[in-house]
Design a protein around this motif. Sequence first.
Motif, PDB file in Angstrom:
ATOM      1  N   THR A 260      -2.308  -4.637  -4.403  1.00 30.47           N
ATOM      2  CA  THR A 260      -2.849  -3.269  -4.452  1.00 30.47           C
ATOM      3  C   THR A 260      -4.125  -3.198  -5.301  1.00 30.47           C
TER       4      THR A 260
ATOM      5  N   TYR B 102       0.832  -1.202   0.000  1.00 31.70           N
ATOM      6  CA  TYR B 102       0.000   0.000   0.000  1.00 31.70           C
ATOM      7  C   TYR B 102       0.868   1.253   0.000  1.00 31.70           C
TER       8      TYR B 102
ATOM      9  N   GLN C  35       2.513   1.735  -3.405  1.00 31.97           N
ATOM     10  CA  GLN C  35       1.530   2.173  -4.393  1.00 31.97           C
ATOM     11  C   GLN C  35       1.198   3.651  -4.184  1.00 31.97           C
ATOM     12  N   GLN C  36       1.016   4.055  -2.945  1.00 30.40           N
ATOM     13  CA  GLN C  36       0.693   5.448  -2.637  1.00 30.40           C
ATOM     14  C   GLN C  36       1.836   6.388  -3.009  1.00 30.40           C
TER      15      GLN C  36
ATOM     16  N   ASP D  80       2.926  -7.395  -5.240  1.00 33.31           N
ATOM     17  CA  ASP D  80       2.456  -6.094  -4.745  1.00 33.31           C
ATOM     18  C   ASP D  80       1.322  -5.573  -5.632  1.00 33.31           C
TER      19      ASP D  80
END
Length: 140
Positions: free
Chosen positions: A34, A17, A20-21, A30
């Motif tokens: 996500t 997370y 990804q952010q 991953d």
Amino acid sequence: MFTPSSDDVRRFFCAAYRKQQAGEILTPMDAIATDWIAEHPEYAGVLGDVEAALERDYSIEGGQSNPFLHLSMHLSIAEQVSIDQPAGIRAACNALAERLGSLHEAHHQIMECLGEMIWNSQRAGLPPDGAAYVECVRKR
């Protein structure tokens, strides 16, 4: 065989997370994680604080569902479907998703069957019955 601890699982989802952010490069796992995290925006607060995630208790007595277990089940089902293991799970999942009009909702139905298969296996002291699992999905 790799058997991650609950802390390992929580760290994995929180890290995926965070990456990804931050717009960082994601590993293939991953990226799958996500994608499912995006389907559950209600988990953002939990995933955004790894230390709090590691300390949190998601016992049945607490009355809250465990977002890490839920996301792990999405990943497990996605992997099963990708390799069609147990045999027939891909077709059963696809048919259910088509009927429901949603892969996400199909996964939630499949989770019920997956949980039932694991419970039956543990109760009987036998290996999981993949054929019964696929048949449960087909019946949904």
